[in-house]
Design a protein around this motif. Sequence first.
Motif, PDB file in Angstrom:
ATOM      1  N   GLY A  52      -0.156  -8.431  24.698  1.00  0.00           N
ATOM      2  CA  GLY A  52       0.284  -8.158  26.059  1.00  0.00           C
ATOM      3  C   GLY A  52      -0.772  -8.363  27.122  1.00  0.00           C
ATOM      4  O   GLY A  52      -0.710  -7.744  28.195  1.00  0.00           O
ATOM      5  N   CYS A  53      -1.720  -9.251  26.892  1.00  0.00           N
ATOM      6  CA  CYS A  53      -2.808  -9.458  27.860  1.00  0.00           C
ATOM      7  C   CYS A  53      -2.368 -10.267  29.075  1.00  0.00           C
ATOM      8  O   CYS A  53      -3.064 -10.299  30.088  1.00  0.00           O
ATOM      9  CB  CYS A  53      -3.994 -10.129  27.186  1.00  0.00           C
ATOM     10  SG  CYS A  53      -3.660 -11.812  26.601  1.00  0.00           S
ATOM     11  N   ARG A  54      -1.258 -10.977  28.969  1.00  0.00           N
ATOM     12  CA  ARG A  54      -0.693 -11.794  30.043  1.00  0.00           C
ATOM     13  C   ARG A  54      -1.561 -13.007  30.388  1.00  0.00           C
ATOM     14  O   ARG A  54      -1.392 -13.625  31.439  1.00  0.00           O
ATOM     15  CB  ARG A  54      -0.437 -10.956  31.302  1.00  0.00           C
ATOM     16  CG  ARG A  54       0.543  -9.806  31.112  1.00  0.00           C
ATOM     17  CD  ARG A  54       0.740  -9.025  32.399  1.00  0.00           C
ATOM     18  NE  ARG A  54       1.369  -9.837  33.430  1.00  0.00           N
ATOM     19  CZ  ARG A  54       1.254  -9.575  34.741  1.00  0.00           C
ATOM     20  NH1 ARG A  54       0.517  -8.570  35.157  1.00  0.00           N
ATOM     21  NH2 ARG A  54       1.866 -10.337  35.622  1.00  0.00           N
ATOM     22  N   ASP A  76      -3.969  -8.677  35.404  1.00  0.00           N
ATOM     23  CA  ASP A  76      -4.630  -7.644  34.604  1.00  0.00           C
ATOM     24  C   ASP A  76      -4.048  -6.254  34.847  1.00  0.00           C
ATOM     25  O   ASP A  76      -4.568  -5.259  34.342  1.00  0.00           O
ATOM     26  CB  ASP A  76      -6.133  -7.626  34.884  1.00  0.00           C
ATOM     27  CG  ASP A  76      -6.452  -7.372  36.355  1.00  0.00           C
ATOM     28  OD1 ASP A  76      -5.506  -7.312  37.169  1.00  0.00           O
ATOM     29  OD2 ASP A  76      -7.648  -7.238  36.687  1.00  0.00           O
ATOM     30  N   GLU A  77      -2.951  -6.186  35.595  1.00  0.00           N
ATOM     31  CA  GLU A  77      -2.318  -4.907  35.902  1.00  0.00           C
ATOM     32  C   GLU A  77      -1.182  -4.635  34.913  1.00  0.00           C
ATOM     33  O   GLU A  77      -0.255  -5.440  34.782  1.00  0.00           O
ATOM     34  CB  GLU A  77      -1.778  -4.925  37.334  1.00  0.00           C
ATOM     35  CG  GLU A  77      -0.976  -3.706  37.728  1.00  0.00           C
ATOM     36  CD  GLU A  77      -1.764  -2.424  37.589  1.00  0.00           C
ATOM     37  OE1 GLU A  77      -1.284  -1.529  36.870  1.00  0.00           O
ATOM     38  OE2 GLU A  77      -2.861  -2.335  38.180  1.00  0.00           O
ATOM     39  N   LYS A  78      -1.233  -3.507  34.220  1.00  0.00           N
ATOM     40  CA  LYS A  78      -0.261  -3.196  33.174  1.00  0.00           C
ATOM     41  C   LYS A  78       1.003  -2.514  33.699  1.00  0.00           C
ATOM     42  O   LYS A  78       1.972  -2.355  32.955  1.00  0.00           O
ATOM     43  CB  LYS A  78      -0.913  -2.299  32.111  1.00  0.00           C
ATOM     44  CG  LYS A  78      -2.149  -2.910  31.459  1.00  0.00           C
ATOM     45  CD  LYS A  78      -1.845  -4.238  30.790  1.00  0.00           C
ATOM     46  CE  LYS A  78      -3.084  -4.818  30.118  1.00  0.00           C
ATOM     47  NZ  LYS A  78      -2.819  -6.146  29.505  1.00  0.00           N
ATOM     48  N   PHE A 113       4.699  -3.782  33.172  1.00  0.00           N
ATOM     49  CA  PHE A 113       5.505  -3.565  31.978  1.00  0.00           C
ATOM     50  C   PHE A 113       6.502  -2.418  32.128  1.00  0.00           C
ATOM     51  O   PHE A 113       7.263  -2.133  31.203  1.00  0.00           O
ATOM     52  CB  PHE A 113       4.599  -3.290  30.774  1.00  0.00           C
ATOM     53  CG  PHE A 113       3.759  -4.464  30.365  1.00  0.00           C
ATOM     54  CD1 PHE A 113       4.334  -5.704  30.139  1.00  0.00           C
ATOM     55  CD2 PHE A 113       2.388  -4.329  30.210  1.00  0.00           C
ATOM     56  CE1 PHE A 113       3.562  -6.797  29.764  1.00  0.00           C
ATOM     57  CE2 PHE A 113       1.602  -5.405  29.827  1.00  0.00           C
ATOM     58  CZ  PHE A 113       2.190  -6.646  29.606  1.00  0.00           C
ATOM     59  N   ARG A 153       7.208  -5.576  27.511  1.00  0.00           N
ATOM     60  CA  ARG A 153       6.731  -4.619  26.511  1.00  0.00           C
ATOM     61  C   ARG A 153       7.892  -3.784  25.968  1.00  0.00           C
ATOM     62  O   ARG A 153       8.785  -3.384  26.711  1.00  0.00           O
ATOM     63  CB  ARG A 153       5.681  -3.694  27.132  1.00  0.00           C
ATOM     64  CG  ARG A 153       5.074  -2.700  26.149  1.00  0.00           C
ATOM     65  CD  ARG A 153       3.965  -1.896  26.813  1.00  0.00           C
ATOM     66  NE  ARG A 153       4.483  -1.070  27.910  1.00  0.00           N
ATOM     67  CZ  ARG A 153       3.707  -0.443  28.796  1.00  0.00           C
ATOM     68  NH1 ARG A 153       2.392  -0.564  28.718  1.00  0.00           N
ATOM     69  NH2 ARG A 153       4.248   0.285  29.755  1.00  0.00           N
ATOM     70  N   TYR A 166       5.140  -6.755  22.243  1.00  0.00           N
ATOM     71  CA  TYR A 166       5.236  -7.589  23.435  1.00  0.00           C
ATOM     72  C   TYR A 166       6.009  -8.859  23.112  1.00  0.00           C
ATOM     73  O   TYR A 166       5.827  -9.452  22.046  1.00  0.00           O
ATOM     74  CB  TYR A 166       3.842  -7.945  23.956  1.00  0.00           C
ATOM     75  CG  TYR A 166       3.050  -6.743  24.402  1.00  0.00           C
ATOM     76  CD1 TYR A 166       3.200  -6.228  25.688  1.00  0.00           C
ATOM     77  CD2 TYR A 166       2.167  -6.108  23.527  1.00  0.00           C
ATOM     78  CE1 TYR A 166       2.479  -5.114  26.097  1.00  0.00           C
ATOM     79  CE2 TYR A 166       1.442  -4.993  23.929  1.00  0.00           C
ATOM     80  CZ  TYR A 166       1.610  -4.505  25.213  1.00  0.00           C
ATOM     81  OH  TYR A 166       0.906  -3.397  25.621  1.00  0.00           O
TER      82      TYR A 166
END
Length: 316
Positions: free
Chosen positions: A74-76, A96-98, A101, A117, A129
């Motif tokens: 889930g690093c995108r 980098d913003e979670k 999800f 997610r 993911y």
Amino acid sequence: SSMEKPVKDAGEGNERAERKDGWKSVNRRDFLRGVAVAGGAAFLGTPADAEALHDLSGWPDRMGMLTDLTECVGCRTCESACNAANGLPAPEVPFDEKSVFERRRRPTASAYTVVNRYGSPKGSGNPIYRKVQCNHCEEPSCASACPVRAYTKTPEGPVLYDKDVCFGCRYCMVACPYYAPAYDYESALEPRVVKCTMCHGRIKAGGIPACAGSCPVGAITFGKRDALLKIARNRIRKFPDRYVDQIYGEVEAGGTSWLYLSGVPFGQLDFPTNLPRKPIVENTKGFLSAVPLVLTLWPALLGLCYAANKNKEEKG
């Protein structure tokens, strides 16, 4: 190798910038011409025969992608790489913003691929993911549904879209079993459906798609589809406790160029699980040929009306 350095495709990153040119000036003559073009396109007949092939054995070297959902963290990074390769605008939520999800997303005109997610049903506490994008069907229903043949299944594997012939009916969006095509609502005068191209330009140049080349954990593998199926079967055989005994995309709706492995049933990750094994292009043509003409015309007509009215207000 999935980590091979991709070849830069100079042409792919410019399309978005060229299209974001705002509303163009429209006079009465241009407006009427636009209506005539939209009407003429709608009267071309029932949706065209599929540009896909009924026998793909002549394309033994067609390429594909294998996403192993048990490896994705889930690093995108794939989203960021896709964004850069296609010249898309910066996302509202940084890569980098979670917090992104917190809701389930679909591809859009500004994001050709997204990662969602899911909670782990096995109780391990580790989320799952899923990467979402066009799956590039072997027998694409979008190509079958399009009345102006704007879609083509290429010998290399990707399904491509030609914006120059599209008139905005959006039949493809109705026909796609994966809800992949997205409509660019900022270009109503110049209808444009957008989706993943599997970095076709990079493949033609001998490189690999941006997402596969950027994945830091090797969750995305690019290669010949037949070879990817062998890799997937081998992983399932070696690690039966890690994977469900299914390669998603192998047979669904006739098969797709994008394949998936998962540690949980695919239905729990919002994959369509009621698709037939055979291609659905004939069903698509039968259904869409019965769609009333007004449903074909209204997107183009409303867009033209809006643009003409906006131009009048600006001059007033």
